[in-house]
Design an enzyme around this catalytic site. Structure first.
Site, short mmCIF file in Angstrom:
data_model
loop_
_atom_site.label_atom_id
_atom_site.label_comp_id
_atom_site.label_asym_id
_atom_site.label_seq_id
_atom_site.Cartn_x
_atom_site.Cartn_y
_atom_site.Cartn_z
N CYS A 40 0.70 -0.07 -6.08
CA CYS A 40 1.32 0.40 -5.54
C CYS A 40 2.73 0.13 -5.53
O CYS A 40 2.53 -1.57 -5.59
CB CYS A 40 0.45 1.36 -3.28
N HIS A 41 3.33 0.74 -5.21
CA HIS A 41 5.19 -0.22 -4.32
C HIS A 41 4.66 -1.90 -4.04
O HIS A 41 5.55 -2.32 -3.68
CB HIS A 41 5.98 0.34 -4.16
N THR A 42 3.76 -1.38 -2.50
CA THR A 42 4.24 -2.19 -1.77
C THR A 42 3.50 -3.57 -2.75
O THR A 42 3.72 -4.83 -1.92
CB THR A 42 3.60 -2.07 -0.71
N HIS A 62 -4.11 -2.46 -2.47
CA HIS A 62 -4.46 -2.28 -0.29
C HIS A 62 -5.05 -0.27 -0.09
O HIS A 62 -5.46 0.23 0.30
CB HIS A 62 -3.99 -1.43 0.15
N GLU A 63 -4.91 0.24 -1.87
CA GLU A 63 -5.32 1.82 -2.72
C GLU A 63 -7.03 1.29 -2.33
O GLU A 63 -7.23 2.52 -3.88
CB GLU A 63 -4.28 2.02 -3.01
N CYS A 92 -9.75 1.32 15.77
CA CYS A 92 -10.41 0.67 16.62
C CYS A 92 -11.01 1.63 17.39
O CYS A 92 -12.44 1.23 17.77
CB CYS A 92 -10.21 -0.81 17.07
N CYS A 95 -8.49 0.25 21.37
CA CYS A 95 -6.88 -0.40 22.30
C CYS A 95 -5.57 0.58 22.19
O CYS A 95 -6.41 1.22 22.53
CB CYS A 95 -5.71 -0.96 20.75
N CYS A 98 -4.50 3.24 19.97
CA CYS A 98 -5.61 3.51 19.57
C CYS A 98 -6.20 5.74 20.22
O CYS A 98 -6.68 5.96 20.43
CB CYS A 98 -7.04 3.36 18.98
N CYS A 106 -2.76 1.32 15.24
CA CYS A 106 -4.02 0.36 16.19
C CYS A 106 -3.29 -1.54 16.69
O CYS A 106 -2.77 -2.04 15.53
CB CYS A 106 -5.07 0.07 15.22
N ARG A 110 -3.84 -7.02 13.88
CA ARG A 110 -2.42 -6.87 13.56
C ARG A 110 -1.93 -8.14 12.91
O ARG A 110 -1.42 -8.74 12.43
CB ARG A 110 -1.12 -6.67 14.98
N CYS A 169 -2.96 5.26 1.08
CA CYS A 169 -1.90 4.99 1.26
C CYS A 169 -1.35 6.37 0.90
O CYS A 169 -0.54 7.14 2.03
CB CYS A 169 -1.08 3.73 0.32
N ARG A 362 0.72 7.11 -10.02
CA ARG A 362 -0.42 6.49 -9.89
C ARG A 362 -0.63 5.84 -11.02
O ARG A 362 -1.49 6.85 -11.80
CB ARG A 362 -0.50 7.34 -8.86
N1 LIG Z 1 6.04 4.64 6.49
C1 LIG Z 1 4.93 4.08 5.57
O1 LIG Z 1 3.69 4.28 6.21
C2 LIG Z 1 4.48 4.22 3.60
C3 LIG Z 1 3.91 3.88 2.80
C4 LIG Z 1 3.82 4.20 1.67
C5 LIG Z 1 4.91 3.57 0.80
N2 LIG Z 1 6.35 3.63 2.09
C6 LIG Z 1 7.74 3.52 1.62
O2 LIG Z 1 7.84 5.07 0.82
C7 LIG Z 1 8.26 5.04 0.10
C8 LIG Z 1 8.55 5.82 -1.07
O3 LIG Z 1 7.42 5.78 -2.04
P1 LIG Z 1 7.17 5.81 -3.28
O4 LIG Z 1 5.56 5.60 -3.49
O5 LIG Z 1 6.66 7.85 -2.83
O6 LIG Z 1 7.80 5.85 -3.81
P2 LIG Z 1 8.55 6.18 -5.63
O7 LIG Z 1 9.23 4.87 -6.47
O8 LIG Z 1 7.26 6.46 -6.05
O9 LIG Z 1 9.36 8.08 -5.18
C9 LIG Z 1 10.48 7.96 -4.78
C10 LIG Z 1 11.38 8.61 -5.48
O10 LIG Z 1 12.63 8.34 -4.55
C11 LIG Z 1 13.79 8.93 -5.88
N3 LIG Z 1 14.84 8.90 -5.45
C12 LIG Z 1 15.41 6.63 -4.88
N4 LIG Z 1 16.58 7.79 -4.84
C13 LIG Z 1 17.12 8.92 -4.73
C14 LIG Z 1 18.31 9.42 -4.06
N5 LIG Z 1 19.47 9.34 -4.24
N6 LIG Z 1 17.78 11.03 -4.24
C15 LIG Z 1 16.31 11.12 -3.94
N7 LIG Z 1 15.38 10.60 -4.45
C16 LIG Z 1 15.62 9.84 -5.15
C17 LIG Z 1 13.23 8.01 -6.61
O11 LIG Z 1 13.51 9.19 -8.30
C18 LIG Z 1 11.68 7.94 -7.01
O12 LIG Z 1 10.48 9.15 -7.41
C19 LIG Z 1 9.27 3.39 -0.40
O13 LIG Z 1 10.28 2.94 0.49
C20 LIG Z 1 8.15 3.43 -0.14
O14 LIG Z 1 7.71 1.57 0.62
C21 LIG Z 1 6.02 3.83 3.03
ZN LIG Z 2 0.64 1.29 -1.08
ZN LIG Z 3 -7.12 -0.11 17.97
#
Ligand SMILES: NC(=O)c1ccc[n+]([C@@H]2O[C@H](COP(=O)([O-])OP(=O)(O)OC[C@H]3O[C@@H](n4cnc5c(N)ncnc54)[C@H](O)[C@@H]3O)[C@@H](O)[C@H]2O)c1
Ligand SMILES: [Zn+2]
Ligand SMILES: [Zn+2]
Length: 368
Positions: A40-42, A62-63, A92, A95, A98, A106, A110, A169, A362
């Site tokens: 994943c990106h993270t 983490h996935e 949990c 808390c 939760c 949760c 943390r 994730c 993925r």
């Molecule tokens: N909130 C959470 O808990 C959580 C969990 C996982 C990931 N995320 C975040 O969510 C986001 C997306 O994650 P992902 O894995 O799907 O990423 P990803 O990079 O696979 O997908 C992002 C998409 O956005 C598109 N994009 C970029 N610029 C754009 C624009 N101007 N207009 C339209 N589309 C555009 C890209 O082409 C790409 O397909 C990331 O910022 C990631 O960190 C958040």
């Molecule tokens: Zn992730």
């Molecule tokens: Zn909790």
């Protein structure tokens, strides 16, 4: 026990796959044998050094999905042989958060988790006696990991683990943004910005909620094609004109629900501005860069638009991840379309390269 794991040694350098020691699970903890783990990106964000809260040495990942091998004392709900999905966002069930239906954040572990420790403030991972920190409380780029019971979701053993891991994730984040955070109402019009794992999950979530129209916006035609496969009724190439185009497509008013899944603050603003007056709700899923802010013209809010944020889709993981997996098994969620590459643990750095090249949605590490 000895395990093989991908260690982040130095930021910006490739991960090193090497042998580590993994100690037995302590009270409330579980030893899991990983079967599969998404990249994943993270993970890349931390590996690159861009994450200001990152630390090393640590085992990323983490996935994960796998099988319980052994449980420590006082583990109530899991036993050897159970199939589990790992949760960086634990539940949990005790808390304040939760016990409240309004949030999934949760608070039980943390602080220790953010610093790379298990709940008792120590690590189970080590190398020649030197502690190696856990990442996101999961550290699943490894043959085995030890995690607290509250961070494992028990799923139907029928589910293939190389598919189930995606619910750890991005996929759950997108599904949950539509189903929990926005609570999309049947018959509505939705717009999803971004067609990566999170955005495609949001498209699927809008479809499952009975949305009539789902517009997906991305920069890549290939990804927009995947969005159609998940239920998007319209697709649009992103850019500065996106808001006007969406307003034009929706009778001049904008959408009932918009979702941002790109991490770009300019796109977040577009998500706010393409939500309709009166009741439009813009849900932010993307993680913005450090210090970046979201600009909103207050008039958009006064005229009835609302903004929400969603972490892990508001999903209370132990309760809802098993439900999502059941929906997948029932044929309601197409997970196969997201798994673009299968890798071995030794190929983990290749997973990062594929991600940087936007090759597929993925890559999944298969430990079999
Ligand atoms: N909130 C959470 O808990 C959580 C969990 C996982 C990931 N995320 C975040 O969510 C986001 C997306 O994650 P992902 O894995 O799907 O990423 P990803 O990079 O696979 O997908 C992002 C998409 O956005 C598109 N994009 C970029 N610029 C754009 C624009 N101007 N207009 C339209 N589309 C555009 C890209 O082409 C790409 O397909 C990331 O910022 C990631 O960190 C958040
Ligand atoms: Zn992730
Ligand atoms: Zn909790």
């Amino acid at each position: 026990m000895k395990i093989r794991a991908a260690v982040l040694e130095e930021f910006g350098a490739p991960l090193g796959v090497q042998e580590l020691d993994l100690a037995e699970p302590k009270t409330g903890e579980v030893l899991v044998r990983l079967a599969a783990c998404g990249v994943c990106h993270t993970d890349l964000y931390t590996a690159s050094g861009a994450d200001p809260s990152g630390y090393s040495p640590t085992v990323l990942g983490h996935e994960g999905a796998g099988v319980v091998e052994r449980v420590g004392e006082n583990v109530k709900d899991l036993e050897a042989g159970d199939h589990v999905v790992t949760l960086f966002s634990p539940q949990c069930r005790e808390c304040e958060h939760c016990r409240d239906h309004r949030t999934n954040l949760c608070m039980a572990i943390r602080e220790q988790q953010n610093q790379g420790y298990l709940p008792d403030g120590t690590t189970r991972l080590s190398r020649d006696g030197e502690p190696i920190r856990h990442f996101m409380g999961t550290s699943t780029f490894a043959e085995n990991t030890v995690m607290p019971e509250i961070a494992l979701a028990k799923i139907d053993p029928e589910a293939p683990l190389d598919r189930a891991c995606l619910f750890a994730c991005g996929l759950s984040t997108g599904l949950g943004a539509a189903m929990n955070t926005a609570k999309v109402v049947g018959g509505s019009t939705c717009v999803v910005f971004g067609a990566g794992m999170v955005g495609l999950g949001a498209v699927a979530g809008c479809r499952l909620q009975g949305a009539e129209r789902i517009v997906c916006v991305d920069l890549s035609d290939d990804r927009l094609a995947l969005a159609r496969g998940q239920g998007a009724t319209d697709t649009l190439l992103g850019g500065p004109e996106a808001v006007q185009e969406i307003v034009d497509m929706t009778g001049g008013l904008g959408a009932d629900y918009t979702f941002e899944a790109t991490g770009n603050v300019n796109v977040m603003r577009q998500a706010v501005e393409s939500a309709r007056m009166g009741w439009g709700l813009a849900t932010m899923c993307g993680v913005a860069g450090k210090g970046e802010t979201l600009d909103i013209i207050p008039r958009f809010l006064i005229t009835g638009r609302r903004v929400a944020g969603s972490s892990f889709g508001g999903v209370k993981g132990r309760d809802q991840v098993p439900q999502f997996v059941d929906m997948y098994l029932a044929g309601d969620i197409d997970v196969d379309a997201f798994v673009s590459h299968k890798l071995t643990l030794d190929d983990v750095n290749r997973g990062f390269e594929l991600m940087e090249a936007q090759d597929g949605i993925r890559s999944v590490i298969d430990f079999a």
